[in-house]
Write an enzyme that holds these catalytic residues in place. Structure first.
Site, short mmCIF file in Angstrom:
data_model
loop_
_atom_site.label_atom_id
_atom_site.label_comp_id
_atom_site.label_asym_id
_atom_site.label_seq_id
_atom_site.Cartn_x
_atom_site.Cartn_y
_atom_site.Cartn_z
N HIS A 113 1.92 -9.99 -9.29
CA HIS A 113 1.00 -9.64 -11.13
C HIS A 113 2.29 -10.83 -12.11
O HIS A 113 1.83 -11.01 -13.07
CB HIS A 113 1.69 -8.53 -11.86
CG HIS A 113 2.48 -8.18 -11.46
ND1 HIS A 113 3.74 -7.73 -10.73
CD2 HIS A 113 3.98 -8.18 -12.42
CE1 HIS A 113 4.59 -7.51 -10.88
NE2 HIS A 113 5.29 -7.55 -11.85
N ASP A 276 -4.69 -7.10 -9.76
CA ASP A 276 -3.44 -8.25 -10.55
C ASP A 276 -3.76 -9.58 -9.36
O ASP A 276 -4.82 -9.54 -8.74
CB ASP A 276 -1.99 -7.40 -10.21
CG ASP A 276 -1.95 -6.97 -8.82
OD1 ASP A 276 -2.82 -6.98 -7.91
OD2 ASP A 276 -0.63 -7.37 -8.24
N ASP A 278 -2.17 -10.30 -6.29
CA ASP A 278 -2.15 -10.18 -5.13
C ASP A 278 -3.43 -8.99 -4.93
O ASP A 278 -3.05 -8.54 -3.99
CB ASP A 278 -0.87 -10.43 -4.48
CG ASP A 278 0.07 -8.81 -4.55
OD1 ASP A 278 -0.48 -8.89 -5.79
OD2 ASP A 278 0.42 -8.23 -4.29
N ARG A 281 -2.35 -3.68 -7.21
CA ARG A 281 -2.62 -2.81 -8.63
C ARG A 281 -4.18 -2.94 -9.07
O ARG A 281 -4.93 -3.08 -8.81
CB ARG A 281 -1.45 -3.68 -9.29
CG ARG A 281 -0.19 -4.49 -9.04
CD ARG A 281 0.41 -3.84 -10.74
NE ARG A 281 1.37 -5.24 -9.88
CZ ARG A 281 2.82 -4.44 -11.03
NH1 ARG A 281 2.90 -4.61 -12.39
NH2 ARG A 281 4.13 -4.89 -10.35
C1 G16 Z 1 6.41 -4.11 -6.84
C2 G16 Z 1 6.51 -2.85 -5.88
C3 G16 Z 1 6.24 -1.98 -6.28
C4 G16 Z 1 6.73 -2.13 -7.66
C5 G16 Z 1 6.46 -2.66 -8.49
C6 G16 Z 1 7.63 -2.83 -9.79
O1 G16 Z 1 4.65 -4.02 -7.21
O2 G16 Z 1 5.24 -3.01 -4.58
O3 G16 Z 1 6.19 -0.46 -5.69
O4 G16 Z 1 6.24 -0.38 -8.53
O5 G16 Z 1 6.76 -4.11 -7.54
O6 G16 Z 1 8.42 -3.21 -9.57
P1 G16 Z 1 10.42 -3.68 -10.49
O7 G16 Z 1 9.66 -2.09 -11.41
O8 G16 Z 1 10.49 -3.30 -9.30
O9 G16 Z 1 10.09 -5.14 -10.90
P2 G16 Z 1 4.02 -6.00 -6.90
O10 G16 Z 1 2.59 -5.10 -7.32
O11 G16 Z 1 4.93 -6.78 -7.60
O12 G16 Z 1 4.10 -6.15 -5.65
#
Ligand code: G16
Length: 542
Positions: A113, A276, A278, A281
């Site tokens: 994101h 998002d 990739d 989300r």
């Molecule tokens: C990643 C992880 C998720 C996590 C999110 C937010 O998502 O795969 O499990 O909840 O980051 O993490 P943080 O609170 O540490 O920033 P994504 O969609 O960024 O790959």
């Protein structure tokens, strides 16, 4: 010809919550990508002749990185490299392709994101053969290798044409450029009642899907518009762009505000959804009703049996610790177990592999199931469509009925982005040092019942992961959680999660921020956020 190139280690090639994420310029340094990819391969064994899946979300530097990875993977002895056409493969689609083709693993190029473009972020993540993000022992091993790397192996073959489907060779390795949508769309067809969803659209049901100029557009167009008969134009911002059109490809109330505003307006379609950078989300909004990711997980769990792929029922529900307890209430009613894991999809892998959990979700707009080993944005949207097609009620009505049955967990997340790292670390350290003395303290009229630093004991492999966030519980079942993000690329992001359970249906239609106002105030004064970080208000509220 395969060349061995001398190199020296880079500092900080430590994968975070989800792979290595840095500014594009960091990845553009000579040898940077090569070092990390070689360190990844150096931490693995027995992949000679095996298949590697490679794809990304199409952001700036995606193509350059893919060419390097193909050449390094070929030089290291992989037998076959499957690449999404144009370098495109959403994160859940990569997981799907790895699993379907029995690949050894995969490399996903994405910073999820986070913004893209020349001055945005980039990321590299390794996924294992089960299709999910590498677990901590693997990412730790990659980091260790990256600290001592002295050379990498790379083919000097010309770039591969990744825009044409079909097979070419680099050294002895077959490079197979595949349709990025096909396998994924086929899998979705086995999980959901496409006929019922087609009937729903044929009956005049309207929807807007915001692809946020990121990777999901092609998947959403193919499945929603071309297969399920949604009106052409249902998918907006459906072309993946290198800079996501200058937007922040994060489907939440701040960065998908236009969609939110539309759904709250007179012209609202029946359903609004977004995904998002990739594609892992999702955000779900009904006409006049935003569904929090925590509620969406609970609703999906309670209704999953309406979709053919889940008609036998679900085995268990897993949620990350900061995610609201709404799903736990569903698990209790269904008589199945609920699991609470640290933030990071990788922690769900063992539970899914062991068939302990079927449905998983996180407050950070992630939901998914055992169909792949990543969270899956479009899957969640199709699950909602399937539920709506069977129940023939509006989103708001379904949500209201759910709360009436289970009660409502009012929930919000306040992010303080790009704060000074030292100040953020000191704030967390201070909270940790007060865990023993907090219980019994009365703050703004609320009594602290318990406080701890979340530690996870994996029930499958017995591993223990500590320091996963400070939880402060208040009498009456309210909670404030503090943790630092593991996905940011500048400074630190302090995340504060605030939750209150309300059983009384007469109090289910209140404003979230108002209902949580006293807890929000406490969340700020307890660790003295303003004094320690200079921030009097969060930068993002979701
Ligand atoms: C990643 C992880 C998720 C996590 C999110 C937010 O998502 O795969 O499990 O909840 O980051 O993490 P943080 O609170 O540490 O920033 P994504 O969609 O960024 O790959």
């Amino acid at each position: 010809m395969i060349r061995t190139v001398a190199t020296t280690p880079f500092e900080g090639q430590k994968p975070g919550t989800s792979g290595l994420r840095k500014k594009v310029q960091v990845f553009q340094q000579p040898h940077y990508v090569e070092n990390f990819v070689q360190s990844t391969f150096d931490s693995l064994s027995d992949f000679e002749g095996e298949t590697l899946v490679v794809g990304g979300d199409g952001r700036y530097f995606n193509r350059e990185a893919i060419q390097k990875i193909i050449k390094i993977a070929a030089a290291n002895g992989f037998g076959r490299i499957m690449v999404g056409r144009g370098g495109i493969l959403s994160t859940p689609a990569t997981s799907c392709v790895i699993r379907k083709h029995g690949a050894f693993g995969g490399i996903i190029l994405s910073a999820s994101h986070n913004p893209g473009g020349e001055h945005g972020d980039f990321g590299i993540k390794y996924n294992i053969g089960a299709g999910g993000p590498a677990p901590e022992p693997v990412t730790d091993a990659i980091f260790e290798k990256s600290k001592t790397i002295r050379e990498y192996r790379i083919s000097d073959a010309p770039d591969v044409d990744i825009d044409t489907l079909g097979i070419t060779r680099v050294e002895d390795t077959v490079v197979d450029v595949v349709d990025p949508v096909e396998d994924y769309a086929e899998l979705m067809g086995t999980l959901f009642d496409f006929d019922a969803i087609r009937d729903l659209f044929a009956s005049g049901f309207t929807m807007r899907f915001d692809g946020m100029s990121a990777v999901t557009g092609p998947y959403a167009r193919a499945i929603l518009e071309e297969t399920l008969g949604a009106e052409p134009g249902t998918v907006v911002r459906g072309e993946p762009l290198e800079d996501f059109g200058g937007h922040h490809p994060d489907p939440n109330l701040v960065y998908a505000k236009e969609l939110y505003d539309l759904l709250m307006s007179e012209e609202a379609p029946d359903l609004g959804a977004a995904s998002d950078g990739d594609g892992d989300r999702n955000m779900i909004i009904g006409r006049g009703r935003f569904v929090t990711p925590s509620d969406s997980l609970a609703l999906i769990a309670a209704n999953a049996h309406l979709a053919p792929g889940y008609k036998a029922g679900i085995k268990g529900i897993a949620r990350s610790m900061p995610t609201s307890g709404a799903a736990d209430r569903v698990a209790e009613k269904l008589g199945i177990k609920s699991y609470e894991t640290p933030t990071g999809w990788k922690f769900f892998g063992n539970l899914l592999d062991a068939d302990l959990a079927t449905v998983c979700g996180e407050e950070s707009f992630g939901t998914g199931s055992n169909h792949v080993r990543e969270k899956d944005g479009l899957w969640a949207v199709l699950m909602w469509l399937n539920i709506l097609a069977v129940r023939r009620q509006g989103v708001a009505e379904i949500v209201a009925e759910h709360w009436a049955t289970y009660g409502r967990n009012y929930y919000t997340r306040h992010d303080y982005e790009e704060v000074d790292s030292t100040a953020a670390d000191a704030l967390m350290a201070d909270l940790r040092s007060r865990l023993d003395t907090l219980p019994g303290t009365v703050i703004n009229g609320l009594t602290v019942e318990a406080a701890d630093d979340f530690a996870y004991h994996d029930p499958v492999d017995g591993s223990v992961t500590t320091k996963q966030g400070v939880r402060v519980f208040f009498e009456g079942g309210s909670r404030v959680v503090y943790r630092l993000s593991g996905t940011g690329t500048a400074g630190a992001t302090l995340r504060v999660y605030i939750e209150r359970f309300v059983a009384d249906p007469a109090r289910h239609d209140l404003d979230t921020q108002d209902t949580l106002a006293d807890l929000i105030e406490i969340s700020r004064v307890l660790p003295d956020i303003a004094g320690r970080t200079g921030r009097t208000a969060p930068s993002v509220i979701t």
